[in-house]
Design an enzyme around this catalytic site. Structure first.
Site, PDB file in Angstrom:
ATOM      1  N   THR A  71       0.736  -1.298   0.228  1.00 55.20           N
ATOM      2  CA  THR A  71      -0.077   0.032  -0.097  1.00 55.20           C
ATOM      3  C   THR A  71       0.692   1.330  -0.130  1.00 55.20           C
ATOM      4  OG1 THR A  71      -1.848   0.989   0.858  1.00 55.20           O
ATOM      5  CG2 THR A  71      -0.369  -0.095   2.508  1.00 55.20           C
ATOM      6  N   LYS A  75       3.663   1.217  -3.842  1.00 51.67           N
ATOM      7  CA  LYS A  75       3.304   0.427  -5.014  1.00 51.67           C
ATOM      8  C   LYS A  75       4.206   0.664  -6.097  1.00 51.67           C
ATOM      9  CE  LYS A  75      -1.458   0.438  -3.747  1.00 51.67           C
ATOM     10  NZ  LYS A  75      -2.690   0.731  -3.877  1.00 51.67           N
ATOM     11  N   GLY A 137      -8.243  12.565 -10.015  1.00 49.83           N
ATOM     12  CA  GLY A 137      -7.035  12.313  -9.299  1.00 49.83           C
ATOM     13  C   GLY A 137      -5.979  11.422 -10.370  1.00 49.83           C
ATOM     14  N   GLY A 139      -2.750   9.880  -9.035  1.00 49.13           N
ATOM     15  CA  GLY A 139      -1.823   9.330  -8.248  1.00 49.13           C
ATOM     16  C   GLY A 139      -1.806   7.731  -8.117  1.00 49.13           C
ATOM     17  N   GLY A 140      -1.307   7.183  -7.101  1.00 48.03           N
ATOM     18  CA  GLY A 140      -1.254   5.593  -7.250  1.00 48.03           C
ATOM     19  C   GLY A 140      -2.372   4.902  -7.491  1.00 48.03           C
ATOM     20  N   ALA A 141      -3.721   5.422  -6.574  1.00 50.22           N
ATOM     21  CA  ALA A 141      -4.863   4.558  -6.868  1.00 50.22           C
ATOM     22  C   ALA A 141      -5.438   4.711  -8.467  1.00 50.22           C
ATOM     23  CB  ALA A 141      -5.621   5.096  -5.777  1.00 50.22           C
ATOM     24  N   ARG A 166       0.181  15.429 -14.592  1.00 52.19           N
ATOM     25  CA  ARG A 166       0.148  14.075 -14.409  1.00 52.19           C
ATOM     26  C   ARG A 166      -1.146  13.255 -14.854  1.00 52.19           C
ATOM     27  NH1 ARG A 166       0.530  12.996  -8.006  1.00 52.19           N
ATOM     28  NH2 ARG A 166       1.422  10.914  -8.326  1.00 52.19           N
ATOM     29  N   GLY A 249     -15.183   3.444  -0.727  1.00 51.79           N
ATOM     30  CA  GLY A 249     -14.288   2.366  -1.220  1.00 51.79           C
ATOM     31  C   GLY A 249     -14.284   1.165  -0.637  1.00 51.79           C
TER      32      GLY A 249
HETATM   33  N1  LIG Z   1     -10.649   1.529  -1.338  1.00 51.31           N
HETATM   34  C1  LIG Z   1      -9.397   1.052  -1.761  1.00 51.31           C
HETATM   35  O1  LIG Z   1      -9.261  -0.098  -1.754  1.00 51.31           O
HETATM   36  C2  LIG Z   1      -8.214   1.893  -2.168  1.00 51.31           C
HETATM   37  C3  LIG Z   1      -7.152   1.387  -2.837  1.00 51.31           C
HETATM   38  C4  LIG Z   1      -6.374   2.355  -3.031  1.00 51.31           C
HETATM   39  C5  LIG Z   1      -6.381   3.651  -2.863  1.00 51.31           C
HETATM   40  N2  LIG Z   1      -7.472   4.177  -1.966  1.00 51.31           N
HETATM   41  C6  LIG Z   1      -7.578   5.485  -1.670  1.00 51.31           C
HETATM   42  O2  LIG Z   1      -7.509   6.467  -2.595  1.00 51.31           O
HETATM   43  C7  LIG Z   1      -7.072   7.545  -2.345  1.00 51.31           C
HETATM   44  C8  LIG Z   1      -5.923   8.136  -3.149  1.00 51.31           C
HETATM   45  O3  LIG Z   1      -4.644   7.251  -2.830  1.00 51.31           O
HETATM   46  P1  LIG Z   1      -3.411   7.113  -3.763  1.00 51.31           P
HETATM   47  O4  LIG Z   1      -2.530   6.103  -3.251  1.00 51.31           O
HETATM   48  O5  LIG Z   1      -3.868   7.542  -5.291  1.00 51.31           O
HETATM   49  O6  LIG Z   1      -2.737   8.604  -3.094  1.00 51.31           O
HETATM   50  P2  LIG Z   1      -1.500   9.557  -3.770  1.00 51.31           P
HETATM   51  O7  LIG Z   1      -0.850   8.620  -5.053  1.00 51.31           O
HETATM   52  O8  LIG Z   1      -0.936  10.235  -2.775  1.00 51.31           O
HETATM   53  O9  LIG Z   1      -2.237  10.592  -4.900  1.00 51.31           O
HETATM   54  C9  LIG Z   1      -3.059  11.419  -4.426  1.00 51.31           C
HETATM   55  C10 LIG Z   1      -4.042  12.105  -5.790  1.00 51.31           C
HETATM   56  O10 LIG Z   1      -4.851  13.071  -4.821  1.00 51.31           O
HETATM   57  C11 LIG Z   1      -4.828  14.371  -5.466  1.00 51.31           C
HETATM   58  N3  LIG Z   1      -4.951  15.194  -4.266  1.00 51.31           N
HETATM   59  C12 LIG Z   1      -4.651  15.304  -2.855  1.00 51.31           C
HETATM   60  N4  LIG Z   1      -5.305  16.095  -2.207  1.00 51.31           N
HETATM   61  C13 LIG Z   1      -5.762  16.855  -3.095  1.00 51.31           C
HETATM   62  C14 LIG Z   1      -6.646  18.003  -2.834  1.00 51.31           C
HETATM   63  N5  LIG Z   1      -7.068  18.754  -1.765  1.00 51.31           N
HETATM   64  N6  LIG Z   1      -7.508  18.546  -4.152  1.00 51.31           N
HETATM   65  C15 LIG Z   1      -7.378  17.969  -5.176  1.00 51.31           C
HETATM   66  N7  LIG Z   1      -6.503  16.761  -5.575  1.00 51.31           N
HETATM   67  C16 LIG Z   1      -5.765  16.339  -4.360  1.00 51.31           C
HETATM   68  C17 LIG Z   1      -3.500  14.338  -5.962  1.00 51.31           C
HETATM   69  O11 LIG Z   1      -3.103  15.372  -6.825  1.00 51.31           O
HETATM   70  P3  LIG Z   1      -1.572  16.040  -7.128  1.00 51.31           P
HETATM   71  O12 LIG Z   1      -1.203  14.924  -8.349  1.00 51.31           O
HETATM   72  O13 LIG Z   1      -2.061  17.426  -7.810  1.00 51.31           O
HETATM   73  O14 LIG Z   1      -1.037  15.896  -5.968  1.00 51.31           O
HETATM   74  C18 LIG Z   1      -3.224  13.004  -6.595  1.00 51.31           C
HETATM   75  O15 LIG Z   1      -3.943  12.735  -7.834  1.00 51.31           O
HETATM   76  C19 LIG Z   1      -6.631   7.696  -0.891  1.00 51.31           C
HETATM   77  O16 LIG Z   1      -7.853   8.297  -0.390  1.00 51.31           O
HETATM   78  C20 LIG Z   1      -6.679   6.089  -0.483  1.00 51.31           C
HETATM   79  O17 LIG Z   1      -7.150   5.956   0.881  1.00 51.31           O
HETATM   80  C21 LIG Z   1      -8.365   3.235  -1.702  1.00 51.31           C
END
Ligand SMILES: NC(=O)c1ccc[n+]([C@@H]2O[C@H](COP(=O)([O-])OP(=O)(O)OC[C@H]3O[C@@H](n4cnc5c(N)ncnc54)[C@H](OP(=O)(O)O)[C@@H]3O)[C@@H](O)[C@H]2O)c1
Length: 283
Positions: A71, A75, A137, A139-141, A166, A249
């Site tokens: 996680t 990743k 978004g 990011g990683g997800a 991105r 989620g």
């Molecule tokens: N349900 C599940 O099984 C599952 C699995 C994986 C992840 N998730 C959830 O998915 C979410 C994202 O995770 P991740 O791993 O992708 O995180 P990450 O790699 O850190 O990416 C974060 C993303 O959120 C954007 N962001 C952050 N704060 C923001 C804001 N205030 N306004 C607008 N955009 C914002 C970032 O934009 P920038 O690129 O501009 O920084 C980026 O696109 C988390 O809440 C995580 O808990 C859930």
């Protein structure tokens, strides 16, 4: 690495590595799946410090570990560490499931996307085919889910991100898989979508991305990858702005775990019962 873990050699050992990882529900989910088939396993949370991921995987392997879920924030490192990856993990450039073979080879997969697609299409009975989809978004997800969502053949899929570059590069990498466009939030004004997926981490800080309020088409589904025991900020916002159906989620979490479990044990668990158990535990 801050955790010290010991193994019972008679059981098969699995774990989830991340930072933070204390909140992870994966141990409970995998134990509930294992009980369905009478499988004995241990599944531990392993907190890993920045720079320590490769060593942590080697240590786990050396102690007989069979598989790892990965996680945030590892990743991408897991993808680089894998000797071989599935096509979906290659496309995502992110691995959330590592299988550690006895011959030393590490096989990487990414089950996040199939988990999300199963939750939307099967559990929520909302087909993606021919729909207008917005993924918020990059990011990683988002990386993990974009390919499998495109495989469902939506009419179009827009990826919108705060950092526009991105979103554009993620869309470009997936261009061969469907009608996908990367953009910033401003471009969304005047457009309506049937399915809006929030894959930002904004909900973690109690905020919602700056999206136009007129985003939802009739009968639209709003899906927040984040889950919580009460409505997430995005779910509340979507309800207030006309989404007909909302979901968090938790279903994706359980479905991606079920796919990992299948990779490791060749059994497909009943996810409905596990989702109900988690929801009642959260309430
Ligand atoms: N349900 C599940 O099984 C599952 C699995 C994986 C992840 N998730 C959830 O998915 C979410 C994202 O995770 P991740 O791993 O992708 O995180 P990450 O790699 O850190 O990416 C974060 C993303 O959120 C954007 N962001 C952050 N704060 C923001 C804001 N205030 N306004 C607008 N955009 C914002 C970032 O934009 P920038 O690129 O501009 O920084 C980026 O696109 C988390 O809440 C995580 O808990 C859930």
């Amino acid at each position: 690495m801050t955790d010290i873990f010991e193994f019972d050699q008679r059981t098969h050992s699995y774990g989830v590595m991340g930072n933070p990882v204390a909140h992870s529900r994966s141990p409970q989910i995998h134990q509930l799946f294992a009980e369905q088939f009478g499988i004995r396993l241990e599944y531990m949370r392993i907190q890993v410090d920045a720079g320590g991921f490769g060593q942590a995987v080697s240590n786990f392997e050396a102690r007989g570990g069979c598989g790892l879920n990965i996680t945030v924030p590892f990743k991408s490192e897991a993808w680089q560490l894998a000797d071989e990856c599935t096509d979906r993990a290659e496309l995502a450039q992110a691995v959330n499931t590592l299988t550690l073979n006895r011959d030393g080879r590490r096989l990487g997969d990414n089950t996040d996307g199939i988990g999300l697609v199963r939750d939307i299409t099967a559990n929520l009975a909302c087909p993606v085919r021919a729909k207008r989809v917005l993924l918020v978004g990059a990011g990683g997800a988002a990386q993990g889910v974009l390919g499998p969502v495109l495989d469902e053949a939506p009419e179009l899929l827009w990826v919108a991100n705060r950092t526009v570059d991105r979103a554009e590069s993620l869309a470009k990498r997936h261009a061969a898989h469907g009608a996908v466009t990367g953009c910033g939030f401003d471009t969304l004004t005047g457009n309506r979508f049937d399915i809006v997926i929030n894959a930002t981490s904004a909900s973690l800080s109690g905020s919602v991305p700056p999206l136009p309020g007129s985003l939802f088409a009739d009968d639209a589904l709003a899906y927040d990858l984040m889950y919580a025991d009460t409505a997430t900020p995005f779910v509340e916002w979507a309800q207030a702005h006309g989404a007909a159906q909302v979901a968090d989620g938790l279903g994706m979490l359980v479905e991606q775990a079920a796919e990992s479990f299948h990779i490791w044990h060749a059994h497909s668990p009943d996810t409905t019962a596990v989702m109900a158990a988690l929801r009642s535990g959260m309430a």
